[in-house]
Enzyme design. Structure first.
Site, PDB file in Angstrom:
ATOM      1  N   SER A 281      -9.987  -0.783   7.083  1.00 15.95           N
ATOM      2  CA  SER A 281      -9.467  -0.656   5.762  1.00 15.95           C
ATOM      3  C   SER A 281      -8.655  -1.699   5.260  1.00 15.95           C
ATOM      4  O   SER A 281      -8.375  -1.897   3.718  1.00 15.95           O
ATOM      5  CB  SER A 281      -8.467   0.608   5.730  1.00 15.95           C
ATOM      6  OG  SER A 281      -8.907   1.888   5.667  1.00 15.95           O
TER       7      SER A 281
ATOM      8  N   LYS B  75       0.764  -1.201  -0.090  1.00 21.60           N
ATOM      9  CA  LYS B  75      -0.179  -0.102   0.149  1.00 21.60           C
ATOM     10  C   LYS B  75       0.855   1.222   0.081  1.00 21.60           C
ATOM     11  O   LYS B  75       1.798   1.313   0.727  1.00 21.60           O
ATOM     12  CB  LYS B  75      -0.935  -0.123   1.182  1.00 21.60           C
ATOM     13  CG  LYS B  75      -1.822   1.001   1.166  1.00 21.60           C
ATOM     14  CD  LYS B  75      -2.816   0.983   2.574  1.00 21.60           C
ATOM     15  CE  LYS B  75      -3.990   1.945   2.574  1.00 21.60           C
ATOM     16  NZ  LYS B  75      -4.815   1.559   3.970  1.00 21.60           N
TER      17      LYS B  75
ATOM     18  N   SER C  30      -9.737   1.602   2.957  1.00 29.24           N
ATOM     19  CA  SER C  30      -8.738   2.313   1.985  1.00 29.24           C
ATOM     20  C   SER C  30      -7.791   1.549   1.312  1.00 29.24           C
ATOM     21  O   SER C  30      -7.031   1.989   0.282  1.00 29.24           O
ATOM     22  CB  SER C  30      -8.185   3.474   2.814  1.00 29.24           C
ATOM     23  OG  SER C  30      -7.202   2.836   3.861  1.00 29.24           O
TER      24      SER C  30
END
Lengths: 485, 489
Positions: free
Chosen positions: A175, A76, A151
């Site tokens: 997330s 990420k 997310s």
């Protein structure tokens, strides 16, 4: 060349360790996959030249002892990576290249993994659909008009599409678990403090926690083992010995007591979520676990509490992006204040601004007691609910999300309905305890759905074991026709 | 010394106004590294050379508390007889400024590390106890430099993150003199403890001064103004005086005081408004989620307490009792830790009374004139001790000693060497002195006659002549004895 699309992380590690394949072969395979998958928009940055160089270097080594020997991994874009651009999905960090490596990613590389690239995410991890990213939304490989969740949407999308054998995300209110649920993958949010936050772009410091996202539970145990560990540079890091989650993984859950919290049976919950939950309960029963009804009475306050605490911390954490030291600086403005206003006005997206406004408001003098302080008290009550519950049960089973993946654009104009997506995941972050989402079935459209298992703090081994046992019985299969290639 | 009466009031035709003052002193903690990072704290380095990723607030950077700074704060708290809080909390004070990289300063708001304490001032009108409200730890900001370029402001982050102790007094001070004494006493205590060097030129000690006035005899406080960031004791005194007068003028002309933050203009000797209460920042304090609450063990405090050095008040008591000094003399000698050290070094082998007089007299004068700290004195304690011993033993007279001392200041030489080289040794041989006296009396036989017929004032003349003849080296006592003896005959 083998088809690594069917292989798990653990299998690939074993293949490389036993020298059946080289790190370079595996790396090239995933590079090809990524190159063919631009439609998904799951990567913000790739660093293939470096990846190939590192793979070759790995292959020439004598020591293949690392837990993640020679495996290429994309992460990420919230993890700072030395000399590789780190954007947090924001324009304000569009051209930011750290000179340092986050502790968690450094742990991965020291176990032999190789960086493949940086994955798309909601701006500063604020969002549940990956639609707030400055670099455009990511598409869920499950369906071309579906969000991957957020997310950590880029991470979930890349994992489900086999663009990386496993990945890591961060989870502040769901997330990791919500996108895992939306993409038919496994995602674990560890106990707060198990993985170092050093070098992770901060969203809400008291809630942020990095965790593994994988194709199965075995991989999840392996990756968690590699990434976690005490870090003196993070004052909230837990000082304890590293555990061998993968070696100790087993499916013996007979006699364990599993709680079913009645407060999670929310109004208007889709029938398919309800039946998925029942299915989970049956599987646990059949595996010899005892099912117990439990109560977490303050659950309904979790979401409002979260949307005070997280924005409050975010409003302060994001103050450093001011155009003075690094990152985007607006060329407009006659003085310092105007430079600030223009830089932040142009550099942040709407959702980030919304949360900065909320956070600034709830911390303001005259409102602090009514909002922030009250929220902290409720947070304590929510944690107490769990503490009390775990005196009687080993784990709690809930759905991961109140729905399957929704359509792109469906909720962008309705933040409240977007926030409601995190209703089952948020309490866990407020309590600082671990939870895993595993794929457990599909809805009638064929979209994956996840179940969430929660345990008390530092019970990662137990939550993994229960998930491992359930995974066997569920036997979730997802075959995607790689329509995006 | 006779006690004086306190008399600092702003006197007008109508009233006597009492001035109420409270101080927030910012004292830089003596430590190798910053409060939450490993960067050096050394003063005077090239701009932006002592800045870590934490100090410049890069993404994902986290603060880690410097244990030594906690020790320093606790020690200071103990030196102020204050309550040490076993649990304290670091908060974020949020505001935007170019020299504040994170957009917030880590400070302590509701739960400081040190609670209430006090210190005692020696004023001409007696001793006065001043309450300490609290002491907390916080980070310093960087430095904005506005005068290097007409269009740009430069930022130096070397100071960013350096540990400060904010020490807040109760509104117990009543005059510029008391503020002077308070700051000096506080600084003295911190220097004894080695927790702050108190160097105001380098900015390691600065203060915000809260001033209000009320009519003499009133019980309730007036509205106060805060004068920000005053960096010398002299300016504090000036600022208080001018601010108090401003407030009195306003009140007497029927106006109200606005609670506000003001700046002191040292050139114009007046304060001016910086921001009103309405414009005051809303700092949005909240506990820093990157740091756990700070827990201190009682054991930790007890250990520090055991290692605490003798502090000015205790030392003063000991000096008075042991060395028979007056309170005034003792104060002079304990006010600075280095002075007390010097004194104690000198008296190891020398007369206490002489040592006290020489240090507070001639030595202080020289240091003052040369603007030197006593630790840089050209006259070492050992050399002063030798000089005093030369006086005590009669080797040189007090008068000659002054001459030797002057040379010691210039050259840093050992006094015995100077006495020998310059042949300054006192003439104490009775035979030699007899010769001198005889010659003086013989040369002035007319005056001897006058003396003997009652003009006794002439005695001093004979002493002076004899002294002159000896080149100033005659032992005065012996000379007197011989002269008196001879004149009697």
């Amino acid at each position: 060349m083998s088809d690594f699309n069917k292989s798990s992380l653990s299998e690939i590690v074993n293949l490389i360790k036993s020298k059946k394949v080289s790190s370079l072969e595996v790396t090239n395979h995933f590079i090809k996959n990524v190159e063919k998958s631009k439609k998904l928009n799951s990567f913000i940055t790739t660093c293939f030249e470096e990846s190939v160089k590192n793979a070759k270097q790995f292959d020439s080594k004598k020591n293949f002892d690392g837990l993640l020997s020679g495996v290429p991994l994309a992460v990420k874009d919230l993890f700072c990576t030395k000399n590789v651009k780190t954007t947090a999905g924001s324009k304000i960090l569009e051209n930011f290249t750290p000179t340092y490596e986050s502790t968690v990613t450094r742990n991965l590389w020291s176990e032999g993994a190789i960086l493949l690239g940086k994955l798309n995410c909601d701006e500063f991890a604020m969002g549940s659909s990956n639609e707030t990213s400055y670099f455009g939304n990511t598409i869920n490989p499950v369906g071309k008009d579906l969000v991957p969740g957020g997310s950590s949407g880029g991470s979930a999308s890349a994992l489900a599409a086999n663009l990386t054998p496993a990945t890591i995300g961060t989870d502040t209110g769901g997330s990791i678990r919500q996108p895992a649920s939306f993409t038919g993958t496994v995602g674990l949010k560890p106990t707060y403090g198990l993985c170092s936050r050093w070098g992770i772009v901060a969203f809400a410091s008291s809630l942020d926690q990095a965790g593994p996202m994988t194709k199965n539970v075995e991989d999840c145990a392996l990756l968690l083992e590699a990434m976690s560990g005490h870090d003196e540079k993070d004052s909230t890091s837990i000082n304890k010995k590293n555990e061998k989650y993968s070696k100790n993984l087993n499916e013996k859950i007979k006699g364990l007591k599993i709680g079913i919290p009645k407060e999670y049976r929310i109004e208007n919950m889709p029938k398919e979520i309800d039946s998925l939950w029942k299915k989970g309960i049956d599987i646990l029963k059949n595996s010899g676990a005892k099912i117990v009804d439990v109560s977490l009475p303050h659950t309904k306050y979790a979401l409002p509490t979260y949307y005070i605490v997280a924005p409050a911390e975010a409003s302060s954490n994001l103050a450093r992006y001011d155009g003075v030291k690094y990152g985007y600086r607006s060329k407009k403005g006659k003085n310092l204040i105007e430079m600030y206003e223009n830089t932040r006005g142009e550099g942040f997206g709407d959702e980030v601004k919304r949360r900065i406004f909320i956070g600034t408001y709830v911390l303001s003098s005259g409102y602090y007691d009514a909002y922030y302080l009250k929220a902290q008290k409720v947070r304590r009550l929510i944690k107490n609910d769990f503490d009390k519950c775990f005196k009687n049960v080993d784990a709690i089973l809930t759905p991961s999300t109140p729905s399957s993946a929704f359509k792109i654009g469906e909720k962008t104009n309705d933040p409240i309905s977007m926030y409601l997506n995190d209703i089952f995941t948020v309490p866990v972050n407020l309590a600082g305890i671990p939870a895993i989402s595993i794929p457990a079935g599909q809805d009638e459209k064929g979209y994956p759905l996840g179940l969430q298992l929660i345990t008390k703090a530092l019970d990662e081994q137990k939550v993994l074991n229960i998930a491992f046992a359930m995974e066997k019985s569920i036997d979730f299969k997802q075959s995607l026709n790689r329509w995006w290639e | 010394m006779e006690k004086q009466k306190f008399d600092y009031f702003i006197k007008t035709e109508k009233n006597n106004w009492e001035v109420i003052i409270g101080l927030e002193v910012h004292a830089q903690v003596i430590s190798e590294s910053k409060l939450f990072s490993g960067s050096s704290t050394k003063f005077g380095a090239k701009p932006n050379t002592q800045v870590s990723l934490v100090d410049s607030a890069f993404p994902g950077m986290l603060p880690v508390i410097n244990q030594y700074c906690i020790e320093q704060a606790v020690k200071t708290g103990l030196g102020l007889n204050a309550k040490i809080n076993l649990l304290s909390i670091f908060d974020r004070k949020n505001y935007f400024y170019a020299d504040l990289p994170a957009g917030y300063q880590i400070s302590q708001y509701k739960n400081p590390i040190v609670g209430e304490g006090s210190l005692t001032l020696d004023m001409p009108y007696g001793s006065k106890k001043v309450g300490i409200e609290r002491l907390h730890l916080e980070q310093d900001a960087g430095k904005s430099i506005h005068d290097l370029s007409p269009d740009n402001t430069f930022v130096d982050l070397n100071r960013s993150g350096v540990a400060l102790m904010e020490i807040v007094s109760k509104p117990d001070l009543r005059s510029p003199d008391e503020v002077n004494a308070y700051v000096k006493k506080l600084r003295s205590i911190m220097r004894y403890l080695k927790t702050c060097d108190g160097n105001m030129q380098e900015g390691s000690l600065r203060a915000d001064v809260n001033v209000s006035v009320r009519k003499k005899g009133d019980k309730s406080f007036g509205t106060r103004c805060e004068i920000k960031n005053v960096n010398s004791i002299k300016f504090m005194e000036m600022a208080i005086d001018s601010e108090a007068k401003r407030q009195v003028e306003l009140l007497e002309s029927g106006k109200k005081i606005d609670q506000e933050t003001r700046l002191f203009d040292t050139k114009k000797n007046e304060t001016r408004s910086m921001r009103s209460k309405e414009e005051a920042h809303d700092y949005r304090y909240f506990p820093d989620p990157d740091l756990l609450p700070l827990k201190i063990e009682q054991n930790f405090i007890d250990n520090l307490k055991k290692k605490l050095p003798e502090l000015p008040d205790e030392k003063k008591d000991r000096f008075i009792k042991k060395f028979k000094l007056t309170s005034y003399e003792a104060n002079l000698l304990v006010s600075e830790v280095n002075i007390s050290k010097y004194f104690e070094e000198v008296i190891k082998n020398s007369d206490i009374k002489l040592a006290k007089n020489w240090i507070t007299g001639d030595l202080f004068a020289v240091l003052n004139e040369k603007n030197l700290d006593i630790k840089d004195s050209p006259v070492t304690p050992k050399n002063l001790s030798s000089l005093i011993n030369a006086i005590s033993s009669g080797e040189i007279s007090g008068k000659i000693a002054k001459k030797v001392f002057e040379i010691m200041v210039e050259t840093g030489d050992e006094p015995n060497k100077i006495i020998k080289e310059k042949k300054l040794k006192q003439q104490s041989d009775p035979k030699e002195l007899e010769k001198i006296v005889s010659k003086v009396l013989k040369d002035n036989s007319d005056k001897v006659l006058q003396y003997k017929s009652g003009k006794e004032k002439l005695y001093g003349f004979f002493v002076g002549e004899a002294m002159k003849l000896s080149g100033g080296k005659a032992n005065p006592k012996l000379l007197n004895d011989i002269l008196k003896e001879k004149l009697r005959k």
